[in-house]
Scaffold this motif. Sequence first.
Motif, PDB file in Angstrom:
ATOM      1  N   ALA A  11       0.781  -1.205   0.009  1.00  0.00           N
ATOM      2  CA  ALA A  11       0.019  -0.105  -0.044  1.00  0.00           C
ATOM      3  C   ALA A  11       1.053   1.436  -0.179  1.00  0.00           C
ATOM      4  O   ALA A  11       0.552   2.316  -0.854  1.00  0.00           O
ATOM      5  CB  ALA A  11      -0.990   0.055   1.166  1.00  0.00           C
ATOM      6  N   ARG A  12       1.941   1.381   0.764  1.00  0.00           N
ATOM      7  CA  ARG A  12       2.753   2.553   0.942  1.00  0.00           C
ATOM      8  C   ARG A  12       3.553   2.623  -0.527  1.00  0.00           C
ATOM      9  O   ARG A  12       3.509   3.850  -0.793  1.00  0.00           O
ATOM     10  CB  ARG A  12       3.832   2.102   1.980  1.00  0.00           C
ATOM     11  CG  ARG A  12       3.382   2.455   3.293  1.00  0.00           C
ATOM     12  CD  ARG A  12       4.560   2.817   4.184  1.00  0.00           C
ATOM     13  NE  ARG A  12       5.586   1.695   4.199  1.00  0.00           N
ATOM     14  CZ  ARG A  12       5.621   0.583   5.097  1.00  0.00           C
ATOM     15  NH1 ARG A  12       4.569   0.523   6.029  1.00  0.00           N
ATOM     16  NH2 ARG A  12       6.448  -0.163   5.054  1.00  0.00           N
ATOM     17  N   LEU A  13       3.757   1.421  -1.071  1.00  0.00           N
ATOM     18  CA  LEU A  13       4.897   1.730  -2.390  1.00  0.00           C
ATOM     19  C   LEU A  13       3.797   2.064  -3.443  1.00  0.00           C
ATOM     20  O   LEU A  13       4.077   2.851  -4.306  1.00  0.00           O
ATOM     21  CB  LEU A  13       5.213   0.375  -2.677  1.00  0.00           C
ATOM     22  CG  LEU A  13       6.750   0.053  -1.767  1.00  0.00           C
ATOM     23  CD1 LEU A  13       6.810  -1.371  -2.211  1.00  0.00           C
ATOM     24  CD2 LEU A  13       7.818   0.855  -2.108  1.00  0.00           C
ATOM     25  N   GLY A  88      12.926  -5.410   1.817  1.00  0.00           N
ATOM     26  CA  GLY A  88      13.173  -5.236   3.235  1.00  0.00           C
ATOM     27  C   GLY A  88      14.512  -6.057   3.503  1.00  0.00           C
ATOM     28  O   GLY A  88      14.751  -5.889   4.684  1.00  0.00           O
ATOM     29  N   VAL A  89      15.285  -6.566   2.666  1.00  0.00           N
ATOM     30  CA  VAL A  89      16.492  -7.276   2.876  1.00  0.00           C
ATOM     31  C   VAL A  89      17.298  -6.469   2.194  1.00  0.00           C
ATOM     32  O   VAL A  89      17.587  -6.263   1.212  1.00  0.00           O
ATOM     33  CB  VAL A  89      16.503  -8.867   2.303  1.00  0.00           C
ATOM     34  CG1 VAL A  89      17.722  -9.312   2.416  1.00  0.00           C
ATOM     35  CG2 VAL A  89      15.415  -9.679   2.976  1.00  0.00           C
ATOM     36  N   PRO A  96      18.097  -7.451   7.561  1.00  0.00           N
ATOM     37  CA  PRO A  96      16.676  -6.383   7.572  1.00  0.00           C
ATOM     38  C   PRO A  96      17.282  -5.167   7.295  1.00  0.00           C
ATOM     39  O   PRO A  96      18.102  -4.545   7.938  1.00  0.00           O
ATOM     40  CB  PRO A  96      16.048  -6.799   8.796  1.00  0.00           C
ATOM     41  CG  PRO A  96      16.440  -8.178   9.241  1.00  0.00           C
ATOM     42  CD  PRO A  96      18.137  -8.167   8.975  1.00  0.00           C
ATOM     43  N   VAL A  97      16.438  -4.598   6.374  1.00  0.00           N
ATOM     44  CA  VAL A  97      16.600  -2.729   6.015  1.00  0.00           C
ATOM     45  C   VAL A  97      16.085  -2.201   7.146  1.00  0.00           C
ATOM     46  O   VAL A  97      16.727  -1.103   7.815  1.00  0.00           O
ATOM     47  CB  VAL A  97      15.932  -2.543   4.657  1.00  0.00           C
ATOM     48  CG1 VAL A  97      15.876  -1.132   4.769  1.00  0.00           C
ATOM     49  CG2 VAL A  97      16.519  -3.084   3.622  1.00  0.00           C
ATOM     50  N   GLY A  98      15.003  -2.623   8.071  1.00  0.00           N
ATOM     51  CA  GLY A  98      14.597  -1.852   9.219  1.00  0.00           C
ATOM     52  C   GLY A  98      13.267  -1.340   8.880  1.00  0.00           C
ATOM     53  O   GLY A  98      13.147  -0.787   7.953  1.00  0.00           O
ATOM     54  N   ALA A 103       9.540   2.620   6.583  1.00  0.00           N
ATOM     55  CA  ALA A 103       8.469   3.471   6.766  1.00  0.00           C
ATOM     56  C   ALA A 103       8.820   4.813   6.431  1.00  0.00           C
ATOM     57  O   ALA A 103       7.907   5.449   5.664  1.00  0.00           O
ATOM     58  CB  ALA A 103       8.127   3.479   8.295  1.00  0.00           C
ATOM     59  N   ALA A 104      10.192   5.328   6.194  1.00  0.00           N
ATOM     60  CA  ALA A 104      10.490   6.780   6.040  1.00  0.00           C
ATOM     61  C   ALA A 104      11.029   6.661   4.371  1.00  0.00           C
ATOM     62  O   ALA A 104      10.743   7.700   3.757  1.00  0.00           O
ATOM     63  CB  ALA A 104      11.838   7.024   6.702  1.00  0.00           C
TER      64      ALA A 104
END
Length: 123
Positions: A11-13, A88-89, A96-98, A103-104
């Motif tokens: 959804a964010r993407l 996310g990797v 993990p990217v975190g 989110a940012a």
Amino acid sequence: MTLSSEADARARLLAERADATARVAALHRELDRILDDTADRDADDEHDIEGASMPFEREQVRATLRQATDHLAEVDAALGRLAAGTYGVCETCGRPVGEQRLAARPSARTCVPCASRRPPSRG
């Protein structure tokens, strides 16, 4: 990544993609307007009272358009990673990217430590 976090990431993407697509389209319209405005002018920008500003404005819009197009490509690449299961990797270290970084910056390819070790570019 859990199903709900995957859905949130998608959804964010998709929201970021819609924004980026709209920005690219607006910049194309702006560049077309500038080119149309200057098409009938004499090519001697140096001696035109507005000559110095028009080439600057045109190149500024072109540079911004390149950045917006690059960002759109990054978002599309992130959607591809999401589909492939690698979203996310970190592409550098495999950790993990975190969540906070994603989110940012939903299109982030690397974790913060790896991103800080290399020249700024795609994050």
